[in-house]
Design a protein around this motif. Structure first.
Motif, PDB file in Angstrom:
ATOM      1  N   HIS A 341       0.837  -1.200   0.000  1.00 55.23           N
ATOM      2  CA  HIS A 341       0.000   0.000   0.000  1.00 55.23           C
ATOM      3  C   HIS A 341       0.865   1.241   0.000  1.00 55.23           C
ATOM      4  O   HIS A 341       0.565   2.223  -0.679  1.00 55.23           O
ATOM      5  N   GLY A 342       1.964   1.185   0.754  1.00 52.34           N
ATOM      6  CA  GLY A 342       2.889   2.319   0.747  1.00 52.34           C
ATOM      7  C   GLY A 342       3.347   2.628  -0.661  1.00 52.34           C
ATOM      8  O   GLY A 342       3.371   3.780  -1.088  1.00 52.34           O
ATOM      9  N   LEU A 343       3.705   1.583  -1.393  1.00 53.08           N
ATOM     10  CA  LEU A 343       4.207   1.804  -2.747  1.00 53.08           C
ATOM     11  C   LEU A 343       3.091   2.230  -3.702  1.00 53.08           C
ATOM     12  O   LEU A 343       3.222   3.226  -4.420  1.00 53.08           O
ATOM     13  N   SER A 344       1.978   1.503  -3.689  1.00 51.54           N
ATOM     14  CA  SER A 344       0.975   1.772  -4.717  1.00 51.54           C
ATOM     15  C   SER A 344       0.284   3.109  -4.469  1.00 51.54           C
ATOM     16  O   SER A 344       0.104   3.898  -5.397  1.00 51.54           O
ATOM     17  N   THR A 345      -0.073   3.378  -3.222  1.00 54.78           N
ATOM     18  CA  THR A 345      -0.731   4.656  -2.958  1.00 54.78           C
ATOM     19  C   THR A 345       0.237   5.809  -3.137  1.00 54.78           C
ATOM     20  O   THR A 345      -0.124   6.856  -3.674  1.00 54.78           O
ATOM     21  N   ALA A 387      -2.805  -2.404  -9.361  1.00 60.10           N
ATOM     22  CA  ALA A 387      -2.277  -2.828  -8.048  1.00 60.10           C
ATOM     23  C   ALA A 387      -3.295  -2.490  -6.970  1.00 60.10           C
ATOM     24  O   ALA A 387      -3.604  -3.308  -6.099  1.00 60.10           O
ATOM     25  N   SER A 388      -3.854  -1.318  -7.046  1.00 62.16           N
ATOM     26  CA  SER A 388      -4.781  -0.870  -6.022  1.00 62.16           C
ATOM     27  C   SER A 388      -6.040  -1.732  -5.994  1.00 62.16           C
ATOM     28  O   SER A 388      -6.615  -1.966  -4.938  1.00 62.16           O
ATOM     29  N   LEU A 389      -6.470  -2.221  -7.136  1.00 62.38           N
ATOM     30  CA  LEU A 389      -7.665  -3.066  -7.099  1.00 62.38           C
ATOM     31  C   LEU A 389      -7.321  -4.521  -6.839  1.00 62.38           C
ATOM     32  O   LEU A 389      -8.197  -5.373  -6.786  1.00 62.38           O
ATOM     33  N   GLY A 390      -6.035  -4.827  -6.687  1.00 61.46           N
ATOM     34  CA  GLY A 390      -5.652  -6.162  -6.269  1.00 61.46           C
ATOM     35  C   GLY A 390      -5.540  -7.157  -7.403  1.00 61.46           C
ATOM     36  O   GLY A 390      -5.977  -8.302  -7.291  1.00 61.46           O
ATOM     37  N   LEU A 391      -4.934  -6.761  -8.491  1.00 60.50           N
ATOM     38  CA  LEU A 391      -4.755  -7.681  -9.610  1.00 60.50           C
ATOM     39  C   LEU A 391      -3.635  -8.670  -9.285  1.00 60.50           C
ATOM     40  O   LEU A 391      -2.565  -8.264  -8.858  1.00 60.50           O
ATOM     41  N   PRO A 392      -3.865  -9.953  -9.508  1.00 57.09           N
ATOM     42  CA  PRO A 392      -2.805 -10.920  -9.241  1.00 57.09           C
ATOM     43  C   PRO A 392      -1.566 -10.594 -10.061  1.00 57.09           C
ATOM     44  O   PRO A 392      -1.661 -10.141 -11.189  1.00 57.09           O
ATOM     45  N   GLY A 393      -0.416 -10.842  -9.446  1.00 54.79           N
ATOM     46  CA  GLY A 393       0.833 -10.507 -10.113  1.00 54.79           C
ATOM     47  C   GLY A 393       1.415  -9.214  -9.566  1.00 54.79           C
ATOM     48  O   GLY A 393       2.592  -8.946  -9.736  1.00 54.79           O
ATOM     49  N   LEU A 394       0.582  -8.439  -8.911  1.00 57.18           N
ATOM     50  CA  LEU A 394       1.093  -7.222  -8.280  1.00 57.18           C
ATOM     51  C   LEU A 394       0.987  -7.395  -6.763  1.00 57.18           C
ATOM     52  O   LEU A 394       0.164  -8.176  -6.269  1.00 57.18           O
ATOM     53  N   GLY A 395       1.822  -6.664  -6.050  1.00 55.98           N
ATOM     54  CA  GLY A 395       1.999  -6.902  -4.621  1.00 55.98           C
ATOM     55  C   GLY A 395       0.712  -6.873  -3.811  1.00 55.98           C
ATOM     56  O   GLY A 395       0.509  -7.689  -2.909  1.00 55.98           O
ATOM     57  N   LEU A 464       9.343  -2.610  -8.212  1.00 56.16           N
ATOM     58  CA  LEU A 464       9.173  -3.100  -6.836  1.00 56.16           C
ATOM     59  C   LEU A 464       7.814  -3.765  -6.656  1.00 56.16           C
ATOM     60  O   LEU A 464       7.713  -4.839  -6.055  1.00 56.16           O
ATOM     61  N   ILE A 465       6.787  -3.138  -7.179  1.00 59.16           N
ATOM     62  CA  ILE A 465       5.447  -3.692  -6.943  1.00 59.16           C
ATOM     63  C   ILE A 465       5.282  -5.007  -7.704  1.00 59.16           C
ATOM     64  O   ILE A 465       4.619  -5.931  -7.227  1.00 59.16           O
ATOM     65  N   LEU A 466       5.954  -5.105  -8.858  1.00 63.27           N
ATOM     66  CA  LEU A 466       5.923  -6.371  -9.598  1.00 63.27           C
ATOM     67  C   LEU A 466       6.674  -7.456  -8.827  1.00 63.27           C
ATOM     68  O   LEU A 466       6.214  -8.593  -8.696  1.00 63.27           O
ATOM     69  N   TRP A 467       7.808  -7.080  -8.315  1.00 64.87           N
ATOM     70  CA  TRP A 467       8.629  -8.036  -7.566  1.00 64.87           C
ATOM     71  C   TRP A 467       7.840  -8.570  -6.361  1.00 64.87           C
ATOM     72  O   TRP A 467       7.795  -9.773  -6.115  1.00 64.87           O
ATOM     73  N   TYR A 471       7.274 -12.476  -6.422  1.00 66.28           N
ATOM     74  CA  TYR A 471       8.147 -13.257  -5.554  1.00 66.28           C
ATOM     75  C   TYR A 471       8.208 -12.609  -4.170  1.00 66.28           C
ATOM     76  O   TYR A 471       9.197 -11.992  -3.783  1.00 66.28           O
ATOM     77  N   PRO A 472       7.153 -12.744  -3.400  1.00 63.06           N
ATOM     78  CA  PRO A 472       7.111 -12.083  -2.085  1.00 63.06           C
ATOM     79  C   PRO A 472       7.858 -12.844  -1.001  1.00 63.06           C
ATOM     80  O   PRO A 472       7.926 -12.383   0.137  1.00 63.06           O
ATOM     81  N   GLN A 473       8.422 -13.998  -1.360  1.00 61.50           N
ATOM     82  CA  GLN A 473       8.996 -14.851  -0.324  1.00 61.50           C
ATOM     83  C   GLN A 473      10.028 -14.155   0.573  1.00 61.50           C
ATOM     84  O   GLN A 473      10.001 -14.329   1.790  1.00 61.50           O
ATOM     85  N   PRO A 474      10.970 -13.372   0.000  1.00 61.17           N
ATOM     86  CA  PRO A 474      11.956 -12.734   0.898  1.00 61.17           C
ATOM     87  C   PRO A 474      11.286 -11.904   1.989  1.00 61.17           C
ATOM     88  O   PRO A 474      11.711 -11.928   3.147  1.00 61.17           O
ATOM     89  N   VAL A 475      10.252 -11.192   1.618  1.00 63.31           N
ATOM     90  CA  VAL A 475       9.565 -10.357   2.615  1.00 63.31           C
ATOM     91  C   VAL A 475       8.933 -11.246   3.677  1.00 63.31           C
ATOM     92  O   VAL A 475       9.040 -10.995   4.881  1.00 63.31           O
ATOM     93  N   ILE A 476       8.289 -12.313   3.225  1.00 65.33           N
ATOM     94  CA  ILE A 476       7.609 -13.190   4.173  1.00 65.33           C
ATOM     95  C   ILE A 476       8.616 -13.838   5.118  1.00 65.33           C
ATOM     96  O   ILE A 476       8.403 -13.911   6.331  1.00 65.33           O
TER      97      ILE A 476
END
Lengths: 527, 484
Positions: A341-345, A387-395, A464-467, A471-476
């Motif tokens: 949200h920080g990034l997309s907003t 991204a804001s509407l929550g499309l898969p593939g974006l964070g 960043l938002i694509l990454w 591949y969100p694993q590092p963050v998780i």
């Protein structure tokens, strides 16, 4: 020590920027850019060095620092960094970096003082994310307020004074309630153990009656819910966000709101488990109301920045929904939501700023058909709207998906209603695109496409938002130890909502004696 | 009188000498700079003599005075504040045509009065100090005679102060009539011995509260504050806000400690009502003002209310909190009024909001210092005011004065609004700055330097309060032991 340096570098950079601002306008910009880059480098270095420390058993804490500050009261200058803090710091410095770039061609008056305020807000936020002493926490909580007030009040849009007042008084009033709760906690702990201290890890062991716990929790919640914001307390946000200069909006939406979420995770959950469980259904209800209410209001706005501000209200509803679900999936979702949200907003506010630069209005009724002359801008806007509407593939998809799965286990019906919010998000997000980029160009302005500087800002955000989406694993992985720790008090509570949540993708940690103990967290405490 | 008595009264004697010398020098020749230097020297010498006394056992000069750590701390505070006011006064009075030399005599005498109050342990000494202070202030308030509001302020202060002194005196007489003594400790003994406190004694205390409340400027005895603050010359306003109130707070603490006043619910109730009323009245009335001096006047009413919250906590932490808050408030008030002084011109003081519009862009350093002062009054971190407010809240929470503590938090928010209003005006962009007629730069050097010093001190105490807290703890410990 590196943690202290981060704060000191920002503060010193701010003072330097102010002083050099008297000589020349370009100098403060470069100084603040370099300052933030230096901190970003430090944070990235900490992250890359982290796997080594993770091998240490139970190394939830990556770095820490403890200096006596006011020994008479048991106040220490205690800073500590775990995965959660590190993620928040990375977000802080990335957005801070972008905020400086965004203001490069936007702020021409009192450039030095502007950057002073910018850097001090960041210093306050950094402090909030790092501190492990409640006095210090309150201290930083307030420190970030004043510069933000100035950012809105001096460089904001036409109605800036009112917005700045409102922001300041809302946050200050709620902060004072938190201060009273902190003080009560301090004295309760002191009278029980004879040790008067504001240290977070010491205070975790405090026990109190359920009624007292409820009051104390409400004190903390007051501050965090206003900051987040949760619906009845949100009215400062649309004003502040829409009146602030672009950099101010980015920092408000991207970082200041996150301090509220961080506070919930770091303080409310581990300190008041019983009270939080009792309050959870109400909190989740507030979250759902926020999601739907924010979405509906966002749909009906004509001011582009105000629209984006209301989407924040809606998105932050997911945060409180997830936090009070008390399971790992939901909390992972919350952490992801904070970052994405920080990034997309932030990106949407920056786009709004670019448009304002070109046509000097934020009214979307006067926009339209910009895609024809500004395709690059259109594509990037498309990415972030999606991204804001929550499309898969974006964070954001990952974040909302995890949150909803987690909250389903806690409360089915509320989750169903929250999911409606995702549908509403589609409506308001597509409306932005339709009104601004499609259709007929009603103005006689020719909209220039993004310049090189502007591309330099937007392209990293897209990446960043694509990454984060792919591949969100590092963050998780990074967030997991801290989330486990915040949840310790809940995992042993015999409640049906706390089914053991071992995530498939993350490695299962061997249970040891520590996790058997019914503590409120902090078993991995610094000592 | 033995030699030791002289030693322990040295600061006061130096002040007396200072005022006499000043008077003699004026008789020979009026020369502003010399008078100013003499004043400064006597204040500094008085302060230095405090180190000579040192903190040993409390020293009694029966039956009137007691010199202990608590007294030394407050005398030091008063002398330093007075010094700062004197430093600010030079540039201010230099640019005014009137006879400026007598100002310094009154200034020293008023300081002396406040010091006497601090060391008194007897109604006689208390009244003596109070009157020396008040009578000097009558002169000081109305010092710039040609100004429009000066007379009004002076006469108002004269009448009301005389009235309140009368109340105080009558109250003392009633207390004396019942208890048969005027020493604080003896009254405490009498109270402890009597099962039921006689009605006359309560009436006596009630009348004394009027006198005390007037000097502190708390509701409902606050009516004079805005007018006097507005009408008096800016340095005198700074003096009233700090020295005169600080002296009274010290007496109040000593009186309550020695008579065990905190054990009497009636007294606590009275002061609780006063505290809450002061906080609300001060803050709400300040909201409606457009005159900076009047805003600060109302805010001082509210701040005394905050101090009373810590005072009512009644334990060691409460007294320390009062003292700490007072120090923070002194620094802040002196700084704020100092800046008003600095910006004032010959005709009037810089008291209208308009005088501050866009100040940040005209005089960035002054505006930054003023912002720091206002934020400290509002209790924002990095300033002394924040730690002070934190201390007061902590003392209140500890004694579980929930009502008072919540009221304080609520009022902080109200207060924030008008402090921020001034800040916002200073930061606003519209630039209608008319440059004031400049004096010789050296005159501003002293005032500017003083304010810079205060600002640094403000931040220092805000960031590193441990040092000051240690000092307070070490010095005022003597107040807890009830001694004769």
């Amino acid at each position: 020590m590196i943690l202290l340096w981060m704060i000191v570098i920002l503060m010193a950079g701010g003072v330097l920027a102010w002083i050099t601002g008297r000589v020349n306008d370009a100098l403060p910009r470069w100084i603040s850019l370099l300052t933030i880059l230096a901190n970003l480098a430090l944070a990235v270095w900490l992250w890359l060095a982290e796997p080594a420390t993770a091998l240490v058993p139970k190394g939830a804490w990556i770095a820490n620092l403890s200096i006596a500050w006011i020994p008479q009261w048991g106040v220490g200058f205690d800073l500590a960094l775990d995965g959660l803090s590190l993620l928040m710091l990375l977000l802080t410095f990335v957005l801070g970096f972008l905020a400086v770039l965004v203001s490069w061609n936007e702020i021409y008056t009192k450039v030095g003082f502007f950057h002073f305020n910018l850097l001090w807000v960041l210093a306050g936020i950094t402090g909030v994310f790092l501190t492990m002493d409640l006095f210090l926490f309150y201290f930083f909580w307030e420190v970030m307020l004043i510069p933000m007030y100035f950012l809105i009040g001096i460089w904001g849009h036409e109605n800036r004074t009112y917005a700045a007042y409102k922001f300041f008084i809302f946050t200050q009033a709620s902060g004072l309630l938190m201060l009273l709760a902190i003080l009560s906690l301090y004295f309760i702990h002191g009278s029980q153990t004879g040790i008067y201290t504001f240290n977070y890890f010491e205070l975790l062991g405090t026990s109190f009656s359920p009624a007292m716990g409820m009051w104390l929790m409400f004190g903390f919640l007051a501050a965090f819910l206003v900051k987040l914001p949760v619906v009845p307390f949100h009215s400062w946000l649309p004003d502040a966000h829409s009146q602030a200069p672009t950099a101010g909006s980015v920092i408000l939406a991207g970082l200041l709101l996150k301090t509220g979420a961080y506070g919930l995770l770091r303080f409310v959950l581990p300190l008041f488990p019983e009270a939080a469980i009792a309050f959870a259904p109400w909190a989740m209800l507030l979250g759902v109301i926020g999601i739907i209410y924010g979405a509906i209001l966002a749909y009906s706005q004509t001011d582009l920045k105000r629209l984006v501000a209301y989407t924040s209200v809606s998105h932050m509803g997911f945060v409180i929904l997830g936090v009070f679900a008390f399971n790992e999936l939901a909390l992972q979702g919350v952490v992801m939501q904070m970052i994405t949200h920080g990034l997309s907003t932030g990106a949407l506010f920056i786009m709004a700023g670019f448009l304002y630069d070109r046509i000097h209005t934020r009214n979307i009724e006067k926009m339209g058909g910009f895609w024809a002359t500004a395709p690059k801008m259109g594509v990037i806007a498309l990415v972030f709207v999606m991204a804001s509407l929550g499309l898969p593939g974006l964070g954001n998809f990952i974040a909302e998906f995890l949150t909803l799965i987690g909250s389903w286990q806690a409360n089915n019906w509320l989750t169903v209603f929250a999911t409606i919010g995702v549908v509403l998000a589609t409506a308001y997000s597509l409306r932005i695109l339709k009104k601004v980029y499609y259709g007929q160009n009603l103005t006689d302005h020719i909209i220039h496409d993004l310049s090189g500087r502007e591309m330099l800002i937007m392209v990293p955000m897209v990446l960043l938002i694509l990454w984060l989406g792919l591949y969100p694993q590092p963050v998780i992985d990074l967030a997991k130890p801290s989330i486990d720790e915040q949840l310790q008090a809940y995992t042993n509570v015999p409640e049906d909502r706390t089914i053991s949540m071992e995530k498939s993708e993350s490695t299962t940690q061997p249970t040891d004696t520590l996790s058997q103990l019914k503590t409120k967290g902090g078993a991995y405490g610094l000592r | 009188m033995v030699l030791d008595d002289f030693l322990h009264l040295m600061p006061l004697l130096i002040l007396v000498m200072g005022s006499l010398i000043t008077m003699l020098v004026i008789a020979v020749k009026r020369y502003h700079k010399i008078i100013y230097i003499i004043t400064m020297l006597s204040l500094i010498a008085a302060f230095a003599s405090l180190f000579e006394i040192g903190i040993g056992e409390p020293y009694h000069i029966s039956p009137l005075f007691i010199v202990d750590g608590f007294a030394i701390f407050y005398i030091g505070l008063i002398l330093l504040s007075s010094l700062v006011v004197a430093m600010l006064s030079y540039a201010y009075f230099e640019q005014r045509e009137e006879r400026k030399e007598e100002y310094y005599i009154l200034h020293i005498l008023a300081t002396l009065g406040a010091c006497v109050m601090v060391i008194s342990k007897h109604f006689g000494a208390l009244f003596l100090g109070l009157e020396v202070l008040s009578v000097s202030l009558y002169g000081l308030v109305a010092y710039l005679r040609t100004r429009e509001r000066s007379d009004e302020a002076g006469i108002k202060y004269l009448i009301l102060a005389a009235m309140s002194s009368a109340f105080l005196l009558f109250g003392m007489a009633l207390v004396y009539a019942m208890s048969g003594s005027m020493g604080f400790y003896e009254i405490g003994l009498y109270l402890a011995a009597s099962q039921q406190v006689p009605l006359i004694l309560i009436v006596g205390f009630g009348l004394m509260v009027v006198g005390i409340g007037f000097k502190l400027g708390v509701v409902p005895f606050h009516m004079w504050t805005p007018d006097v603050y507005e009408g008096a010359p800016a340095p005198v306003t700074a003096f009233i806000a700090t020295v005169s109130k600080g002296g009274m707070v010290a007496v109040l603490i000593r009186f309550f400690m020695q008579t065990n006043g905190f054990n009497y619910p009636t007294m606590i109730l009275i002061f609780t009502i006063i505290a809450i009323a002061s906080m609300f009245a001060g803050n709400i009335l300040a909201l409606m003002q457009n005159n900076v001096k009047r805003i600060l006047a109302y805010s001082s009413i509210a701040h005394l209310g905050y101090i009373l919250v810590a005072f009512l906590a009644g334990n060691a932490m409460g007294i320390e909190a009062v003292t700490f808050y007072l120090v923070a408030y002194f620094i802040t008030s002196l700084g704020a009024f100092g800046i008003i002084t600095l910006l004032s011109d010959e005709e009037r003081d810089a008291e209208q909001m308009e005088d501050y519009r866009g100040l940040l862009w005209r005089r960035p350093w002054t505006a930054a210092a003023f912002t720091a002062m206002l934020l400290s009054l509002a209790g924002i971190p990095l300033t002394a005011g924040f730690v002070g407010k934190f201390f007061v809240l902590a003392a209140g929470v500890r004694t579980e004065l929930w009502l008072l503590v919540v009221m304080l938090a609520l009022n902080s928010v109200i207060g924030l609004y008008y402090y921020i209003k001034i800040v916002a005006v200073m930061f606003s962009q519209t630039n209608v700055g008319h440059e004031r007629q400049a004096l010789h730069p050296s005159a501003y050097l002293v005032s500017g330097g003083t304010i810079a010093l205060l600002a640094i001190l403000l931040i220092y105490v805000g960031v590193y309060p441990a040092g000051l807290m240690q000092l307070i703890e070490a010095l005022i410990i003597s107040i807890y032991a009830p001694v004769m």
